[in-house]
Motif scaffolding. Structure first.
Motif, PDB file in Angstrom:
ATOM      1  N   ALA A  20       0.841  -1.204   0.000  1.00 27.97           N
ATOM      2  CA  ALA A  20       0.000   0.000   0.000  1.00 27.97           C
ATOM      3  C   ALA A  20       0.874   1.251   0.000  1.00 27.97           C
ATOM      4  O   ALA A  20       0.599   2.222  -0.718  1.00 27.97           O
ATOM      5  CB  ALA A  20      -0.921  -0.001   1.218  1.00 27.97           C
ATOM      6  N   MET A  21       1.959   1.225   0.780  1.00 29.76           N
ATOM      7  CA  MET A  21       2.893   2.359   0.801  1.00 29.76           C
ATOM      8  C   MET A  21       3.523   2.528  -0.580  1.00 29.76           C
ATOM      9  O   MET A  21       3.684   3.647  -1.060  1.00 29.76           O
ATOM     10  CB  MET A  21       3.971   2.113   1.859  1.00 29.76           C
ATOM     11  CG  MET A  21       4.922   3.267   2.023  1.00 29.76           C
ATOM     12  SD  MET A  21       4.045   4.782   2.495  1.00 29.76           S
ATOM     13  CE  MET A  21       5.396   5.888   2.687  1.00 29.76           C
ATOM     14  N   GLY A  22       3.863   1.391  -1.231  1.00 32.27           N
ATOM     15  CA  GLY A  22       4.436   1.449  -2.576  1.00 32.27           C
ATOM     16  C   GLY A  22       3.487   2.116  -3.551  1.00 32.27           C
ATOM     17  O   GLY A  22       3.901   2.876  -4.434  1.00 32.27           O
ATOM     18  N   SER A  62      -3.291  -5.813  -9.097  1.00 34.96           N
ATOM     19  CA  SER A  62      -4.022  -5.230 -10.232  1.00 34.96           C
ATOM     20  C   SER A  62      -3.161  -5.171 -11.487  1.00 34.96           C
ATOM     21  O   SER A  62      -3.635  -5.455 -12.586  1.00 34.96           O
ATOM     22  CB  SER A  62      -4.525  -3.831  -9.875  1.00 34.96           C
ATOM     23  OG  SER A  62      -5.615  -3.915  -9.005  1.00 34.96           O
ATOM     24  N   TRP A  63      -1.908  -4.797 -11.306  1.00 34.63           N
ATOM     25  CA  TRP A  63      -1.025  -4.687 -12.475  1.00 34.63           C
ATOM     26  C   TRP A  63      -0.879  -6.056 -13.146  1.00 34.63           C
ATOM     27  O   TRP A  63      -0.930  -6.171 -14.378  1.00 34.63           O
ATOM     28  CB  TRP A  63       0.352  -4.144 -12.054  1.00 34.63           C
ATOM     29  CG  TRP A  63       1.203  -3.752 -13.231  1.00 34.63           C
ATOM     30  CD1 TRP A  63       1.249  -2.530 -13.836  1.00 34.63           C
ATOM     31  CD2 TRP A  63       2.090  -4.599 -13.961  1.00 34.63           C
ATOM     32  NE1 TRP A  63       2.127  -2.551 -14.897  1.00 34.63           N
ATOM     33  CE2 TRP A  63       2.661  -3.804 -14.996  1.00 34.63           C
ATOM     34  CE3 TRP A  63       2.469  -5.940 -13.861  1.00 34.63           C
ATOM     35  CZ2 TRP A  63       3.584  -4.323 -15.906  1.00 34.63           C
ATOM     36  CZ3 TRP A  63       3.383  -6.448 -14.772  1.00 34.63           C
ATOM     37  CH2 TRP A  63       3.937  -5.646 -15.777  1.00 34.63           C
ATOM     38  N   PHE A  82       4.301  -1.747 -10.714  1.00 35.31           N
ATOM     39  CA  PHE A  82       4.386  -3.080 -10.127  1.00 35.31           C
ATOM     40  C   PHE A  82       5.671  -3.234  -9.316  1.00 35.31           C
ATOM     41  O   PHE A  82       5.657  -3.712  -8.180  1.00 35.31           O
ATOM     42  CB  PHE A  82       4.306  -4.111 -11.256  1.00 35.31           C
ATOM     43  CG  PHE A  82       4.617  -5.512 -10.838  1.00 35.31           C
ATOM     44  CD1 PHE A  82       3.697  -6.242 -10.093  1.00 35.31           C
ATOM     45  CD2 PHE A  82       5.822  -6.110 -11.194  1.00 35.31           C
ATOM     46  CE1 PHE A  82       3.991  -7.538  -9.710  1.00 35.31           C
ATOM     47  CE2 PHE A  82       6.110  -7.400 -10.807  1.00 35.31           C
ATOM     48  CZ  PHE A  82       5.198  -8.114 -10.069  1.00 35.31           C
ATOM     49  N   LEU A  83       6.795  -2.776  -9.887  1.00 39.43           N
ATOM     50  CA  LEU A  83       8.095  -2.946  -9.223  1.00 39.43           C
ATOM     51  C   LEU A  83       8.162  -2.174  -7.911  1.00 39.43           C
ATOM     52  O   LEU A  83       8.662  -2.677  -6.903  1.00 39.43           O
ATOM     53  CB  LEU A  83       9.226  -2.484 -10.154  1.00 39.43           C
ATOM     54  CG  LEU A  83       9.480  -3.341 -11.389  1.00 39.43           C
ATOM     55  CD1 LEU A  83      10.602  -2.741 -12.239  1.00 39.43           C
ATOM     56  CD2 LEU A  83       9.830  -4.780 -10.989  1.00 39.43           C
ATOM     57  N   PHE A 111      12.963   5.754   6.016  1.00 44.64           N
ATOM     58  CA  PHE A 111      14.174   6.015   5.235  1.00 44.64           C
ATOM     59  C   PHE A 111      14.153   5.283   3.890  1.00 44.64           C
ATOM     60  O   PHE A 111      14.378   5.873   2.830  1.00 44.64           O
ATOM     61  CB  PHE A 111      15.417   5.606   6.045  1.00 44.64           C
ATOM     62  CG  PHE A 111      16.696   5.676   5.277  1.00 44.64           C
ATOM     63  CD1 PHE A 111      17.167   6.889   4.798  1.00 44.64           C
ATOM     64  CD2 PHE A 111      17.439   4.532   5.021  1.00 44.64           C
ATOM     65  CE1 PHE A 111      18.351   6.970   4.075  1.00 44.64           C
ATOM     66  CE2 PHE A 111      18.623   4.602   4.301  1.00 44.64           C
ATOM     67  CZ  PHE A 111      19.077   5.819   3.827  1.00 44.64           C
ATOM     68  N   LEU A 112      13.850   3.975   3.924  1.00 43.36           N
ATOM     69  CA  LEU A 112      13.911   3.199   2.679  1.00 43.36           C
ATOM     70  C   LEU A 112      12.751   3.538   1.748  1.00 43.36           C
ATOM     71  O   LEU A 112      12.887   3.440   0.526  1.00 43.36           O
ATOM     72  CB  LEU A 112      13.977   1.704   2.986  1.00 43.36           C
ATOM     73  CG  LEU A 112      15.305   1.253   3.629  1.00 43.36           C
ATOM     74  CD1 LEU A 112      15.335  -0.255   3.829  1.00 43.36           C
ATOM     75  CD2 LEU A 112      16.512   1.694   2.798  1.00 43.36           C
ATOM     76  N   SER A 113      11.600   3.972   2.297  1.00 42.17           N
ATOM     77  CA  SER A 113      10.511   4.441   1.425  1.00 42.17           C
ATOM     78  C   SER A 113      10.983   5.660   0.636  1.00 42.17           C
ATOM     79  O   SER A 113      10.744   5.757  -0.580  1.00 42.17           O
ATOM     80  CB  SER A 113       9.275   4.813   2.255  1.00 42.17           C
ATOM     81  OG  SER A 113       8.816   3.691   2.972  1.00 42.17           O
ATOM     82  N   LEU A 114      11.650   6.595   1.321  1.00 43.85           N
ATOM     83  CA  LEU A 114      12.198   7.774   0.638  1.00 43.85           C
ATOM     84  C   LEU A 114      13.217   7.349  -0.417  1.00 43.85           C
ATOM     85  O   LEU A 114      13.232   7.874  -1.535  1.00 43.85           O
ATOM     86  CB  LEU A 114      12.860   8.713   1.656  1.00 43.85           C
ATOM     87  CG  LEU A 114      11.909   9.486   2.573  1.00 43.85           C
ATOM     88  CD1 LEU A 114      12.674  10.105   3.740  1.00 43.85           C
ATOM     89  CD2 LEU A 114      11.184  10.568   1.781  1.00 43.85           C
ATOM     90  N   CYS A 115      14.073   6.372  -0.070  1.00 41.52           N
ATOM     91  CA  CYS A 115      15.087   5.902  -1.020  1.00 41.52           C
ATOM     92  C   CYS A 115      14.441   5.322  -2.276  1.00 41.52           C
ATOM     93  O   CYS A 115      14.916   5.557  -3.394  1.00 41.52           O
ATOM     94  CB  CYS A 115      15.984   4.848  -0.365  1.00 41.52           C
ATOM     95  SG  CYS A 115      17.191   5.540   0.779  1.00 41.52           S
ATOM     96  N   ILE A 116      13.368   4.551  -2.105  1.00 40.35           N
ATOM     97  CA  ILE A 116      12.712   3.933  -3.265  1.00 40.35           C
ATOM     98  C   ILE A 116      12.123   5.012  -4.172  1.00 40.35           C
ATOM     99  O   ILE A 116      12.288   4.979  -5.394  1.00 40.35           O
ATOM    100  CB  ILE A 116      11.638   2.918  -2.807  1.00 40.35           C
ATOM    101  CG1 ILE A 116      12.318   1.702  -2.154  1.00 40.35           C
ATOM    102  CG2 ILE A 116      10.764   2.471  -3.985  1.00 40.35           C
ATOM    103  CD1 ILE A 116      11.363   0.733  -1.480  1.00 40.35           C
ATOM    104  N   ALA A 117      11.452   6.008  -3.578  1.00 46.46           N
ATOM    105  CA  ALA A 117      10.877   7.101  -4.387  1.00 46.46           C
ATOM    106  C   ALA A 117      11.989   7.855  -5.120  1.00 46.46           C
ATOM    107  O   ALA A 117      11.885   8.105  -6.331  1.00 46.46           O
ATOM    108  CB  ALA A 117      10.080   8.049  -3.494  1.00 46.46           C
TER     109      ALA A 117
END
Ligand SMILES: [Zn+2]
Length: 269
Positions: A20-22, A62-63, A82-83, A111-117
Motif C-alpha cells: 500500500a505504501m508502494g 491489479s497490475w 508493479f516494481l 528512510f527506505l521508502s524515501l530511497c525507493i521514491a
C-alpha cells in the motif's frame, strides 16, 4: 519477548502495508517532479485520464491481473508501478523480520521508502526533489536517539560528512573540469543517508555507489555510442539509493567479512 500472535501474521501484515505504501510512492514518483499535489485528485490513467476505481488499484495484484494495461483504454501501464509496490512490500517484510516491533523498524521504513521514491525519480528525471531529501534529513536527525543502527555522534558526523564530503568533491571536480560533477540534490541525499545510517555506512554507500556509478556510466556509454564518455549523464542518486538499501540489509555482513579477511591477511604476514 511476549507475543500476542505468531510472527508470520505480522510479516503478512507489513507486506500488505508495504505494498500500500508502494502504491502511494508511485503517486509521489509520478506527481512530485510534475509539481502536482500528491493528495488530490484521485488516481487517473495518465493516458485516457479515466479515474481508476479501487478494484483496479490494488497494489501488485491489479497490475498483474490487467497485464500492465489500463482497464479502460488498454494503454500500457509502466512496469514501474508493479516494481515499486513489490519492492516496498519486500522492504517492509525484510525490515520487520530483522527489527520487529521497534522504533528502528519504523525509522528505517521511512528512510527506505524515501530511497525507493528517489531511486525512480532520479532515474527518470535526474533530479532529487528537496521536498523529499530535506524533510528526510530532518527526520533522520530527530530520530537518531531511538535509531539503534547509529549512535547520536555517528548520525551527526554522518550528516556533517554527507554535506562536506560531496561539496569538497564538487569543488575539486570544478577546479579540474570547470563544471559541476554532482548536483546539490546529491549533497542533500548524502546528508540524509548520513543522518539515518551514520558515518561508517555513509562512507560504504558513497564508495560502492561511486564504483557502481562508474560501471553504469560505462554501460550507458557503450549503449549510446554517440555520446562522448565525459558527457554520459549517470543518475548518481539512483545508485546512492539502491546501494543505501543494500547497506541497510547487508552492510554489517559485508563489513564483518572484510574485517575478518583483513585480520587474516595481517596474521598471515
Ligand atoms: Zn487509460
Amino acid at each position: 519477548m511476549f507475543e500476542l500472535w505468531p510472527k508470520w501474521v505480522s510479516l503478512v501484515y507489513w507486506g500488505v502495508m508495504g505494498a500500500a505504501m508502494g502504491s502511494f510512492l508511485n503517486v509521489c514518483i509520478y506527481r512530485i517532479p510534475r509539481g502536482e499535489s500528491i493528495v488530490f485528485p484521485r488516481s487517473r490513467c495518465p493516458q485516457c485520464t479515466h479515474p481508476i476505481p479501487w478494484y483496479y488499484n490494488i497494489p501488485v495484484l491489479s497490475w498483474l491481473w490487467l497485464r500492465g494495461r489500463c482497464a479502460f483504454c488498454r494503454g500500457p501501464i509502466s512496469v514501474r508501478y508493479f516494481l515499486v509496490e513489490l519492492w516496498t512490500a519486500l522492504t517492509y517484510v525484510g525490515l520487520f523480520d530483522r527489527w520487529g516491533w521497534s522504533p528502528t523498524f519504523f525509522i528505517l521504513a521511512v528512510f527506505l521508502s524515501l530511497c525507493i521514491a528517489l531511486f525512480f525519480i532520479d532515474l527518470e528525471w535526474q533530479i532529487l526533489p528537496n521536498g523529499l531529501t530535506v524533510p528526510g534529513t530532518v527526520v533522520g536527525l530527530l530520530t537518531m536517539g531511538p535509531n539503534t543502527l547509529v549512535t547520536w555522534e555517528s548520525s551527526l558526523l554522518g550528516f556533517g560528512l554527507g554535506v562536506t564530503l560531496p561539496l569538497g568533491l564538487i569543488g575539486l571536480y570544478w577546479l579540474v573540469r570547470r563544471e559541476a560533477g554532482m548536483g546539490l540534490g546529491d549533497v542533500k541525499l548524502l546528508a540524509m543517508i548520513g543522518a539515518f545510517l551514520g558515518t561508517q555506512r555513509l562512507l560504504m554507500t558513497l564508495m560502492a555507489a561511486s564504483v557502481a556509478g562508474v560501471l553504469g556510466g560505462l554501460v550507458l556509454w557503450r549503449i549510446h555510442r554517440t555520446t562522448p564518455l565525459g558527457r554520459v549523464a549517470v543518475p548518481f542518486g539512483t545508485f546512492l539509493c539502491g546501494v543505501a538499501w543494500l547497506v541497510v540489509f547487508w552492510g554489517d555482513a559485508v563489513y564483518e567479512a572484510y574485517h575478518r579477511w583483513l585480520v587474516r591477511w595481517y596474521l598471515e604476514w
